[in-house]
Motif scaffolding. Structure first.
Motif, PDB file in Angstrom:
ATOM      1  N   VAL A  25       0.866  -1.178   0.000  1.00  0.00           N
ATOM      2  CA  VAL A  25       0.000   0.000   0.000  1.00  0.00           C
ATOM      3  C   VAL A  25       0.903   1.229   0.000  1.00  0.00           C
ATOM      4  N   GLU A  26       0.655   2.123  -0.956  1.00  0.00           N
ATOM      5  CA  GLU A  26       1.458   3.332  -1.083  1.00  0.00           C
ATOM      6  C   GLU A  26       0.546   4.550  -1.145  1.00  0.00           C
ATOM      7  N   ILE A  27       0.988   5.631  -0.513  1.00  0.00           N
ATOM      8  CA  ILE A  27       0.311   6.918  -0.613  1.00  0.00           C
ATOM      9  C   ILE A  27       1.152   7.764  -1.552  1.00  0.00           C
ATOM     10  N   LEU A  52       1.231   8.214   6.656  1.00  0.00           N
ATOM     11  CA  LEU A  52      -0.208   8.116   6.890  1.00  0.00           C
ATOM     12  C   LEU A  52      -0.608   8.936   8.110  1.00  0.00           C
ATOM     13  N   VAL A  64      -4.046   6.640  -3.489  1.00  0.00           N
ATOM     14  CA  VAL A  64      -3.611   5.473  -2.731  1.00  0.00           C
ATOM     15  C   VAL A  64      -3.482   4.344  -3.747  1.00  0.00           C
ATOM     16  N   ARG A 113      -5.776   1.800  -8.057  1.00  0.00           N
ATOM     17  CA  ARG A 113      -5.438   3.166  -7.680  1.00  0.00           C
ATOM     18  C   ARG A 113      -6.731   3.880  -7.303  1.00  0.00           C
TER      19      ARG A 113
END
Length: 117
Positions: free
Chosen positions: A13-15, A62, A80, A97
């Motif tokens: 999981v990437e922001i 986060l 995200v 996405r």
């Protein structure tokens, strides 16, 4: 090429900030929004929740995003990105996405060695 299903236990999981920089945040579970059909095509769909159950990894992206929201500074909406990884944990099998995401709530579980949290 294998046709066996890929287990959902290996994911990333990437922001993604406004500059395109992606920061991986440790998540123990991801709950996707329900995909619902909308009867009236003229009305905008209601906001759906993407739930990220977080695991501790020391990354503050986060939390910092959430902190800005709590202090009344409207947080910048971000993307995200969720990637499902192959068993080798390197190759991306599928990617989702979510655009224009914003933090809605933040909860912490107790540190209890006898519980699953």
């Amino acid at each position: 090429m294998s046709t066996a299903p890929v287990a959902g236990c290996h994911f990333r999981v990437e922001i993604v900030d406004g500059n395109g920089h992606a920061t991986e945040v440790g998540c123990a579970q991801v709950l996707f929004p329900t995909l619902a059909a909308h009867a009236d095509a003229q009305s905008p769909p209601a906001e759906e929740l993407l739930v990220l159950r977080r695991a501790a990894n020391g990354e503050r992206a986060l939390h910092d995003w959430w902190d800005k929201a709590c202090k009344g500074r409207a947080p910048q909406r971000r993307s995200v990105r969720i990637s499902l990884l192959a068993p080798d944990r390197e190759r991306v099998v599928m990617r989702w996405r979510f655009r224009n995401a914003r933090p809605a709530s933040l909860h912490y579980s107790p540190l209890d060695a006898m519980a699953n949290a």
